[in-house]
Design a protein around this motif. Structure first.
Motif, mmCIF file in Angstrom:
data_model
loop_
_atom_site.group_PDB
_atom_site.id
_atom_site.type_symbol
_atom_site.label_atom_id
_atom_site.label_comp_id
_atom_site.label_asym_id
_atom_site.label_seq_id
_atom_site.Cartn_x
_atom_site.Cartn_y
_atom_site.Cartn_z
ATOM 1 N N GLY A 214 3.953 -17.600 -0.749
ATOM 2 C CA GLY A 214 3.580 -16.312 -0.181
ATOM 3 C C GLY A 214 4.787 -15.479 0.207
ATOM 4 N N VAL A 215 4.579 -14.190 0.348
ATOM 5 C CA VAL A 215 5.654 -13.301 0.786
ATOM 6 C C VAL A 215 5.714 -13.284 2.314
ATOM 7 C CG1 VAL A 215 5.469 -11.867 -1.283
ATOM 8 C CG2 VAL A 215 4.189 -11.226 0.762
ATOM 9 N N ASP A 216 6.839 -12.815 2.831
ATOM 10 C CA ASP A 216 7.037 -12.804 4.280
ATOM 11 C C ASP A 216 6.493 -11.537 4.934
ATOM 12 O OD1 ASP A 216 8.761 -15.311 4.680
ATOM 13 O OD2 ASP A 216 9.782 -14.266 3.051
ATOM 14 N N VAL A 217 6.569 -10.412 4.222
ATOM 15 C CA VAL A 217 6.122 -9.137 4.787
ATOM 16 C C VAL A 217 5.426 -8.329 3.695
ATOM 17 C CG1 VAL A 217 6.755 -7.103 6.155
ATOM 18 C CG2 VAL A 217 8.231 -9.131 6.196
ATOM 19 N N VAL A 218 4.357 -7.637 4.070
ATOM 20 C CA VAL A 218 3.740 -6.628 3.210
ATOM 21 C C VAL A 218 3.864 -5.283 3.902
ATOM 22 C CG1 VAL A 218 1.629 -5.769 2.132
ATOM 23 C CG2 VAL A 218 2.089 -8.236 2.179
ATOM 24 N N LEU A 219 4.432 -4.292 3.197
ATOM 25 C CA LEU A 219 4.457 -2.915 3.679
ATOM 26 C C LEU A 219 3.375 -2.169 2.907
ATOM 27 C CD1 LEU A 219 5.926 -0.853 5.515
ATOM 28 C CD2 LEU A 219 7.323 -0.251 3.523
ATOM 29 N N ASP A 220 2.316 -1.778 3.621
ATOM 30 C CA ASP A 220 1.105 -1.279 2.964
ATOM 31 C C ASP A 220 0.843 0.189 3.276
ATOM 32 O OD1 ASP A 220 -1.352 -1.405 1.518
ATOM 33 O OD2 ASP A 220 -2.396 -1.518 3.432
ATOM 34 N N MET A 221 0.733 0.992 2.225
ATOM 35 C CA MET A 221 0.371 2.401 2.364
ATOM 36 C C MET A 221 -1.052 2.663 1.891
ATOM 37 S SD MET A 221 3.814 4.294 0.982
ATOM 38 C CE MET A 221 4.080 3.243 -0.450
ATOM 39 N N VAL A 222 -1.778 1.614 1.504
ATOM 40 C CA VAL A 222 -3.057 1.783 0.826
ATOM 41 C C VAL A 222 -4.239 1.560 1.768
ATOM 42 C CG1 VAL A 222 -4.435 1.112 -1.167
ATOM 43 C CG2 VAL A 222 -1.932 1.015 -1.299
ATOM 44 N N GLY A 223 -4.214 0.496 2.545
ATOM 45 C CA GLY A 223 -5.302 0.209 3.472
ATOM 46 C C GLY A 223 -6.578 -0.175 2.759
ATOM 47 N N GLY A 224 -7.715 -0.015 3.431
ATOM 48 C CA GLY A 224 -9.007 -0.305 2.834
ATOM 49 C C GLY A 224 -9.090 -1.706 2.276
ATOM 50 N N ASP A 225 -9.597 -1.808 1.040
ATOM 51 C CA ASP A 225 -9.810 -3.124 0.441
ATOM 52 C C ASP A 225 -8.522 -3.828 0.027
ATOM 53 O OD1 ASP A 225 -9.199 -1.409 -1.635
ATOM 54 O OD2 ASP A 225 -10.879 -2.005 -2.917
ATOM 55 N N TYR A 226 -7.374 -3.147 0.153
ATOM 56 C CA TYR A 226 -6.105 -3.819 -0.133
ATOM 57 C C TYR A 226 -5.720 -4.778 0.989
ATOM 58 C CZ TYR A 226 -4.161 -1.729 -4.399
ATOM 59 O OH TYR A 226 -3.899 -1.382 -5.712
ATOM 60 N N VAL A 227 -6.183 -4.542 2.206
ATOM 61 C CA VAL A 227 -5.721 -5.347 3.333
ATOM 62 C C VAL A 227 -6.063 -6.825 3.168
ATOM 63 C CG1 VAL A 227 -5.860 -5.693 5.830
ATOM 64 C CG2 VAL A 227 -5.743 -3.370 4.893
ATOM 65 N N PRO A 228 -7.320 -7.210 2.858
ATOM 66 C CA PRO A 228 -7.583 -8.640 2.662
ATOM 67 C C PRO A 228 -6.816 -9.216 1.478
ATOM 68 C CG PRO A 228 -9.519 -7.325 2.085
ATOM 69 C CD PRO A 228 -8.562 -6.415 2.785
ATOM 70 N N ARG A 229 -6.567 -8.417 0.463
ATOM 71 C CA ARG A 229 -5.790 -8.909 -0.681
ATOM 72 C C ARG A 229 -4.323 -9.097 -0.292
ATOM 73 N NH1 ARG A 229 -6.889 -4.962 -5.499
ATOM 74 N NH2 ARG A 229 -6.072 -6.695 -6.742
ATOM 75 N N ASN A 230 -3.813 -8.185 0.536
ATOM 76 C CA ASN A 230 -2.451 -8.359 1.046
ATOM 77 C C ASN A 230 -2.329 -9.650 1.850
ATOM 78 O OD1 ASN A 230 -1.722 -5.845 -0.005
ATOM 79 N ND2 ASN A 230 -2.094 -4.776 1.919
ATOM 80 N N ILE A 231 -3.359 -9.941 2.651
ATOM 81 C CA ILE A 231 -3.341 -11.155 3.467
ATOM 82 C C ILE A 231 -3.289 -12.396 2.585
ATOM 83 C CG2 ILE A 231 -4.821 -12.534 5.002
ATOM 84 C CD1 ILE A 231 -5.465 -9.937 6.477
ATOM 85 N N GLU A 232 -3.969 -12.339 1.448
ATOM 86 C CA GLU A 232 -3.870 -13.454 0.490
ATOM 87 C C GLU A 232 -2.439 -13.657 0.012
ATOM 88 O OE1 GLU A 232 -6.886 -14.175 -2.602
ATOM 89 O OE2 GLU A 232 -7.762 -12.263 -1.970
ATOM 90 N N CYS A 233 -1.680 -12.580 -0.071
ATOM 91 C CA CYS A 233 -0.305 -12.658 -0.580
ATOM 92 C C CYS A 233 0.685 -13.184 0.456
ATOM 93 C CB CYS A 233 0.172 -11.273 -1.031
ATOM 94 S SG CYS A 233 -0.705 -10.573 -2.440
ATOM 95 N N LEU A 234 0.317 -13.117 1.726
ATOM 96 C CA LEU A 234 1.253 -13.500 2.784
ATOM 97 C C LEU A 234 1.348 -15.014 2.936
ATOM 98 C CD1 LEU A 234 0.364 -10.858 5.507
ATOM 99 C CD2 LEU A 234 2.626 -11.164 4.461
#
Length: 332
Positions: A214-234
């Motif tokens: 997993g990655v250490d940090v996600v910098l997200d400008m998208v929000g919405g349905d990207y947030v749970p997918r970002n959490i999968e990446c962490l």
């Protein structure tokens, strides 16, 4: 600078709407108040919040001018009471709460930085908004550090290209997403370690393949349905930093995943933060980041420069999403 004019050209729409509402009008030249400097503007950066403001979707903080624009470059034209660390004529770039699409603007002295060594005055207009945002969110709030891996959405935007460069300068591995193969190529040329076309690939699968832990940090400008997918990446002890919500403010999050991986979910808006906070960020940038320009590790990435009279075309390019780097307005 003496004999300042009393009037100036500016973009100050009297109504919300499409790019066509942005026409050059005449407005009074502001006077620097206590703790402020007056900047004779050479260029201004165009940012997505400007588009939202024009559409009536990003209300200005109380007391802020309705003239558009959040970042500028130029020369100090006048000093307000109590400002002693600048001299008339100094070449500077600045984060401003509004007023950048004009010939003059007042800026809080704490949010003003010298134009970095080796950077053209016009190109410098595209530095403040992105560098204040990325540094304060990815490196301070998100605590990205040497040897870590981060994921940044919008890899060819001003935020994205700035994040790539800063990660390269401070030995952080950086993965990005972008909306076409051409944009992915451009992101790799800027220095991205991995660029994922989100229209044709599942970015979660690509990130997991490239960083199994997993990655250490996600910098997200998208929000919405990207947030749970970002959490999968962490990975474990990962940090998720939200700075915009292009796909919506609501997200369904697995608290189990947050607990199991000991995640931290955070975020911020930059524009409404007090001047004192922005001054602290500016000081950190000046001390830690600005020397990297002189060292050749950072550069200004300008996509296209439009004259002030073509501000509508600059907004159309921003909305089309075809830019790589910063879109600027040349004032003089």
């Amino acid at each position: 600078m003496t004999d300042l004019p009393t009037e100036m050209r500016a973009i100050d729409p009297g109504e919300t709407g499409g790019p066509e509402v942005m026409q050059v009008v005449t407005r009074p030249v502001p006077q620097a108040g206590p703790g402020e400097v007056l900047i004779e503007i050479h260029a201004a950066g165009v940012n997505r919040p400007d588009v939202l403001q024009r559409m009536g979707l990003y209300p200005m903080p109380p007391g802020i001018t309705s003239i558009m624009g959040l970042e500028v470059s130029g020369r100090i034209a006048a000093l307000g009471e109590g400002v002693t660390h600048f001299t008339i004529g100094d070449p500077v770039c600045a984060l401003v709460p509004g007023g950048g699409y004009a010939e003059y603007v007042n800026a809080p002295a704490g949010s003003v930085l010298p134009v970095p060594d080796g950077i053209d005055m016009i190109d410098a207009a595209g530095l403040p908004e992105s560098y204040f945002t990325v540094w304060s969110n990815l490196f301070e709030r998100g605590a990205a550090k040497d040897g870590e891996t981060v994921l940044v959405h919008g890899g060819t935007s001003g935020i994205g290209t700035t994040a790539i460069q800063l990660c390269n300068a401070f030995d952080v591995k950086v993965f990005v997403t972008a909306g076409s193969d051409g944009k992915c190529d451009a992101a790799r040329q800027v220095g991205a370690d991995l660029a994922i076309n989100y229209r044709t690939e599942d970015f979660v699968e690509r990130v997991k393949a490239a960083a199994p832990g997993g990655v250490d940090v996600v910098l997200d400008m998208v929000g919405g349905d990207y947030v749970p997918r970002n959490i999968e990446c962490l990975g474990e002890d990962g940090r998720h930093v939200s700075i915009a919500m292009q796909r919506g403010a609501a997200a369904e999050v697995s608290i189990l995943a947050v607990m199991a991986k000991r995640l931290r979910l955070t975020g911020s808006f930059l524009r409404p933060r007090p001047a004192a906070f922005k001054a602290l960020v500016a000081r950190s940038l000046h001390e830690t980041v600005w020397p990297e320009f002189a060292a050749g590790k950072l550069s200004a990435l300008t996509d296209r420069v439009y004259p002030l009279e073509q501000a509508a075309d600059a907004h159309r390019r921003m909305e089309a999403g075809d830019h790589v780097g910063k879109i600027l307005l040349k004032i003089r």
